[in-house]
Motif scaffolding. Sequence first.
Motif, mmCIF file in Angstrom:
data_model
loop_
_atom_site.group_PDB
_atom_site.id
_atom_site.type_symbol
_atom_site.label_atom_id
_atom_site.label_comp_id
_atom_site.label_asym_id
_atom_site.label_seq_id
_atom_site.Cartn_x
_atom_site.Cartn_y
_atom_site.Cartn_z
ATOM 1 N N GLN A 229 -1.881 5.977 -24.675
ATOM 2 C CA GLN A 229 -1.342 6.156 -23.329
ATOM 3 C C GLN A 229 -1.848 5.057 -22.387
ATOM 4 O O GLN A 229 -1.836 5.218 -21.180
ATOM 5 C CB GLN A 229 -1.756 7.525 -22.769
ATOM 6 N N PHE B 57 0.648 3.758 -19.783
ATOM 7 C CA PHE B 57 0.852 4.728 -18.699
ATOM 8 C C PHE B 57 -0.313 4.721 -17.720
ATOM 9 O O PHE B 57 -0.131 4.571 -16.509
ATOM 10 C CB PHE B 57 1.044 6.130 -19.282
ATOM 11 N N SER C 258 -0.972 1.480 -15.724
ATOM 12 C CA SER C 258 0.042 1.193 -14.696
ATOM 13 C C SER C 258 -0.398 1.650 -13.312
ATOM 14 O O SER C 258 0.124 1.187 -12.307
ATOM 15 C CB SER C 258 1.368 1.865 -15.061
ATOM 16 N N PRO D 27 4.436 4.075 -13.435
ATOM 17 C CA PRO D 27 4.067 4.898 -14.591
ATOM 18 C C PRO D 27 5.204 5.039 -15.600
ATOM 19 O O PRO D 27 4.954 5.148 -16.808
ATOM 20 C CB PRO D 27 3.722 6.253 -13.953
ATOM 21 N N VAL D 28 6.452 5.038 -15.119
ATOM 22 C CA VAL D 28 7.605 5.156 -16.014
ATOM 23 C C VAL D 28 7.689 3.944 -16.946
ATOM 24 O O VAL D 28 7.831 4.078 -18.165
ATOM 25 C CB VAL D 28 8.913 5.291 -15.202
ATOM 26 N N ALA E 262 4.646 3.896 -19.328
ATOM 27 C CA ALA E 262 4.840 4.811 -20.458
ATOM 28 C C ALA E 262 5.857 4.239 -21.448
ATOM 29 O O ALA E 262 5.723 4.411 -22.665
ATOM 30 C CB ALA E 262 5.304 6.176 -19.950
ATOM 31 N N SER F 204 6.207 1.158 -22.206
ATOM 32 C CA SER F 204 5.524 0.164 -23.032
ATOM 33 C C SER F 204 4.731 0.808 -24.160
ATOM 34 O O SER F 204 4.520 0.202 -25.205
ATOM 35 C CB SER F 204 4.587 -0.696 -22.166
ATOM 36 N N ASP F 205 4.266 2.046 -23.948
ATOM 37 C CA ASP F 205 3.562 2.759 -25.015
ATOM 38 C C ASP F 205 4.511 3.091 -26.166
ATOM 39 O O ASP F 205 4.075 3.299 -27.302
ATOM 40 C CB ASP F 205 2.948 4.058 -24.471
ATOM 41 N N ARG F 206 5.802 3.128 -25.886
ATOM 42 C CA ARG F 206 6.802 3.458 -26.904
ATOM 43 C C ARG F 206 7.428 2.216 -27.538
ATOM 44 O O ARG F 206 7.602 2.154 -28.758
ATOM 45 C CB ARG F 206 7.902 4.333 -26.294
ATOM 46 N N SER G 278 3.843 -3.182 -14.400
ATOM 47 C CA SER G 278 3.298 -1.928 -14.934
ATOM 48 C C SER G 278 2.320 -2.157 -16.075
ATOM 49 O O SER G 278 1.420 -1.339 -16.302
ATOM 50 C CB SER G 278 4.443 -1.024 -15.400
#
Length: 440
Positions: free
Chosen positions: A162, A165, A168, A303-304, A307, A309-311, A361
């Motif tokens: 995370q 997220f 960011s 944050p959107v 998050a 980028s984590d995916r 972010s």
Amino acid sequence: MSAIPIPSGSAATPMPYSFEEKRRRIFAIVAASSGNLVEWFDFYIYAFCAIYFAPAFFPKSDPTAQLLNTAGVFAAGFLMRPIGGWLFGRLADRKGRKTSMVVSVVMMCAGSLLIACLPTYASIGAMAPVLLLTARLLQGLSVGGEYGTTATYMSEVAMRGQRGFFSSFQYVTLIGGQLLAVLVVVVLQQFLDEAELKSWGWRIPFVLGACTAVVALMLRRTLHETTTAQSRSAKGAGSVAELVKHHKRALLVVLGYTAGGSLIFYTFTTYMQKYLVNSAGMSIKTASNVMTACLFLYMCMQPVFGALSDRIGRRNNMLLFGGLGTLMVVPIMTTLQTVTSPLLAGVLITIALAVVSFYTSVGGIVKAEMFPPEVRALGVGLSYAVGNAIFGGSAEYVALGLKSMGMEPYFYWYVTGMMVLAFAVSFLLPRQATYLHDDH
């Protein structure tokens, strides 16, 4: 100072965190990012109040000439960033992230207090702009170290899987500082007329910024250290020679995409208010309202996109940033120049800021993942500060200079060219993070 314990585990399978560990880490992120908000409020209030205090320090009849002078001082503050990036990066790598962040916030607020108390040109003549420049250099030194250390700390303390997220939130509070600066100006505009704002009202935001130093200092003193005694005492810790010798490629890659990222960020944030006034013909109050709404939406996007980028991976975030940025700058800036509707202007700026969010972010975590802990704060801070100083700090000055020469559209193409560079450099980012991916 005790380091936050780092659970062991493989890179592929994120380790579970206890409730207490999660609480501790989230509180650390909140505390670090809250101090970050204070720092950036103090730094950006200068840009948003420049329209009002420019005549007090640069008494010329031409408004564009006055703004050029204040933009020059703004840019000078950026020139101190590489020194701040080196100084505070070295301090963070050798003495700890916490120490570096505490010192930087105190220094920033001292500069803000100095500006609040400055006598005008009418009172002391040429010494007034000299003292203004001195205060901005002090703030530039501070903020040069703030970004690198905070980005490093938040990346290290964030939970694995995370990190995009949580990291960011550095830009949530950075933009929040900008937004708060705009909001303070908007509120003052409701109670003071333009003459009062130009006479003395512009000092109020600087006083507010200085007063937040105590709160920020108390928050940052509660932080836990993320470095270990071993990394702080390692040979070459906080050393530029070590950074250049063993991490030159990472340094150049970060410099490349920071140059374009900083330029487009400042184009659509701090400079945009002046662009709406000088080029689109909006009133100061209307432009401030438009930017308040746009910055709020921009803040909520972070944050959107973090998050995301984590995916999809940081590299894909950066490629989307460079590619879309290349395509949208000229059309949006050209349309904004002739737009008459504040709503349409807000929509166009929000679209541009959505593209910029692919970078902002995750900018901190992308940099942090490219350097080992003993030179991480220095690597992140120095590379960011150099790119930011040369391209971000000069954005307003270049834009206003080209406008004064009747060549404003050249600025749009300049920004586009830097987006092409950011896109090309993003291909050099590793598909798998070099560092941090198997920590925490």
